[in-house]
Design an enzyme around this catalytic site. Structure first.
Site, PDB file in Angstrom:
ATOM      1  CD  GLU A  94       9.853  13.393  11.188  1.00  0.00           C
ATOM      2  OE1 GLU A  94       8.806  12.818  11.526  1.00  0.00           O
ATOM      3  OE2 GLU A  94      10.682  12.887  10.412  1.00  0.00           O
ATOM      4  CD  GLU A 104      14.384   1.877   7.953  1.00  0.00           C
ATOM      5  OE1 GLU A 104      14.856   2.946   8.386  1.00  0.00           O
ATOM      6  OE2 GLU A 104      14.986   0.796   8.027  1.00  0.00           O
ATOM      7  N   GLY A 113       7.369   5.338   7.657  1.00  0.00           N
ATOM      8  CA  GLY A 113       6.392   6.393   7.932  1.00  0.00           C
ATOM      9  C   GLY A 113       6.687   7.042   9.268  1.00  0.00           C
ATOM     10  CB  THR A 134       2.133   5.430  11.684  1.00  0.00           C
ATOM     11  OG1 THR A 134       1.687   6.763  11.522  1.00  0.00           O
ATOM     12  CG2 THR A 134       1.226   4.492  10.938  1.00  0.00           C
ATOM     13  CE  LYS A 190      -1.916   2.559   3.202  1.00  0.00           C
ATOM     14  NZ  LYS A 190      -1.971   3.876   2.532  1.00  0.00           N
ATOM     15  CB  CYS A 236      13.190  10.279   6.995  1.00  0.00           C
ATOM     16  SG  CYS A 236      13.988   9.248   5.747  1.00  0.00           S
TER      17      CYS A 236
END
Ligand code: NDP
Length: 480
Positions: A383, A248, A226, A230, A173, A282
């Site tokens: 972040e 990650e 992500g 999550t 996905k 990231c």
């Protein structure tokens, strides 16, 4: 335009006929719809993957490798189409999609197509016991791959390529915010001769479609890139089912600049490491620490260079900073600029939402540099994932090491110095999965990639990825 799911080698509508709007971030307009897939669609994808697994996992490595390399070649041949789709869907400059995103997606397939032919397992001779042990590395079965919106096809294929190279079948996905290139990939896979069911792409929301993939009892491994929140949720769902997990997650990476560095190279690279892809990588160096003796010089030169970056429509060749990916994300990033001000941060440049002529409803923000009074303020700890960096001076190696490590994240660090001993000392003590010295985002796909602390669990890249996507089995044979 309507995007469809790619299941069992063909394109299908979602079973319940539910759809989600897809926005163009450059002008804020809806330009398509994507499936809002339910558990029924995921089940269909799972069944097709399960059916494909016995023959795919037994296919010779050479045959598998040829198909992956063919996918890579077709991506390269269709670079213009894919780059345009990525730029439109994500808001990133078209030039960046052409130079980085799509070539890297092609490299991912080529690299793992080659890597699988070199992948080996160990043997251990049990001397004195008359036995030999060898390790089998077997594909897991059906695995799930879930990727984010910032480098859509680049990260989607970074998971899919090793998964299928290792002999697994995949239910994948992409982010619902950037589904377009994943959709286009289906057609390429069919053309390259990938047997039906080996790769199934199901579109939809993370909290529904993604959640069903993670919770599916027979999808035995999840590779996820992500946000950290999550990732934590996925770990809670997957852990009681004993799934293999690769996570990650987010980063808040330090860019540490010592006075003895090559100044011009550092300055130019620091602009890139701060603002490439609108700061939505990231690995961006969002916390800049500068040795006090060159702090004022750096501050002046850096701000001057950042002011020259052109914010504009992604398809405009002179654009350096395109649109942010979505309206909620733009609002989140802009809110952090207000938080910085409340915390006595000084906005040295940028800080404003930009209106681009002809695209007035797009999601544009000036590249922003904030001088912070302390490393402990929220903009230095949380972040932001946008075109916003903080800068502050430091005096000693010990001090900057402590500040660099004093965040919950640990993905990457950039270190600018020509002192070899300092490089060695700091590299061993920095709490991050990657340390770049005198460079940024230089990638060799054979190296382990991933983070420590809240930046994730596990490593991608090279044989690490092939190890993740296989189960090790010890076979012990007694011969005496
Ligand atoms: P999210 O965590 O929101 O989403 C990532 C993916 O997970 C999307 O496909 C999303 O779907 C899906 N998802 C969301 N909720 C669930 C759930 N409950 N179960 C299963 N899947 C779910 O991240 P973003 O897309 O916002 O990406 C930005 C984040 O990714 C940043 O934190 C960034 O640092 C991190 N990142 C980390 C990298 C690394 O290598 N360490 C590299 C790149 C980014 P949907 O979009 O449809 O909601």
């Amino acid at each position: 335009m309507k995007i469809q799911n790619y299941i069992n080698g063909g394109f299908v509508n979602p079973i319940q006929n539910n759809w989600i709007d897809n926005y163009n971030p450059s002008n804020g307009e809806i330009y398509g719809q994507i499936p809002n897939s339910s558990s029924k669609d995921v089940e269909l994808a799972y069944e097709s993957a399960k059916k494909a697994f016995p023959s795919w996992s037994k296919m010779t490595l050479e045959h598998r490798s040829r198909i992956l390399i063919k996918i890579s070649e077709l991506l390269e041949a269709n670079l213009e189409q894919f780059a345009a789709a990525e730029s439109k869907d994500n808001g990133k400059p078209l030039s960046l999609a052409k130079k980085i995103d799509i070539p890297r997606a092609a490299s991912n397939f080529r690299f793992f197509g080659n890597a699988i032919t070199q992948f080996a397992s160990e043997s251990h001779e049990s001397i004195g016991q008359g036995a030999i042990n060898y390790t089998l590395r077997q594909p897991i079965g059906v695995v799930g791959c879930i990727s984010p919106w910032n480098l859509p096809l680049y990260l989607f294929t970074w998971k899919i390529a090793p998964a299928i190279a290792a002999g697994n079948c995949v239910v994948a996905k992409p982010s619902e915010i950037t589904p377009m290139t994943a959709y286009l990939l289906g057609e390429i896979c069919t053309k390259a001769g990938l047997p039906k069911g080996v790769l199934n792409i199901v579109h939809g929301l993370g909290t529904t479609t993604g959640q069903v993939i993670v919770a599916h009892p027979d999808i035995k491994a999840i590779s996820f890139t992500g946000g950290t929140a999550t990732g934590a949720h996925i770990a809670r769902v997957a852990a009681p089912m004993f799934k293999k997990l690769s996570l990650e997650l987010g980063g808040k990476n330090p860019n540490i600049i010592f006075a003895d560095c090559d100044y011009d190279d550092m300055l130019e690279t620091s602009v890139r490491s701060s603002f490439t892809n609108q700061g939505q990588i990231c690995l961006c160096g969002s916390r800049i620490f500068v040795e006090a003796s060159i702090y004022n010089r750096f501050k002046k030169d850096f701000v001057e260079k950042v002011k020259q970056l052109k914010v504009g429509h992604p398809s405009d060749a002179s654009t350096n900073i395109g649109a942010l990916v979505s309206k909620p994300h733009l609002e989140k990033v802009a809110e952090y600029i207000e938080i910085a001000k409340e915390e006595n941060g000084k906005v040295l440049c940028g800080g404003e939402i930009v209106t681009v002529k002809g695209s007035e409803n797009g999601y544009y923000l000036q590249p922003t540099v904030i001088e912070v009074p302390t490393d402990e303020c929220r903009v230095n700890q949380e972040e932001i994932f946008g075109p916003v960096v903080t800068i502050m001076p430091f005096n000693t190696e010990e001090e900057v090491l402590e500040m660099a490590n004093k965040v919950k994240y640990g993905l990457s660090t950039t270190l600018w110095t020509n002192d070899l001993k300092r490089t060695m000392r700091m590299s061993t003590q920095l709490q991050s999965g990657i340390v770049w010295v005198n460079t940024w985002m230089m990638r060799d796909l054979r190296t382990p990639f991933g983070g420590v602390k809240a930046s994730g669990v596990g490593r991608e890249g090279g044989f690490e990825a092939l190890r993740f996507f296989t189960e090790a089995k010890n076979v012990c044979i007694k011969y005496e």
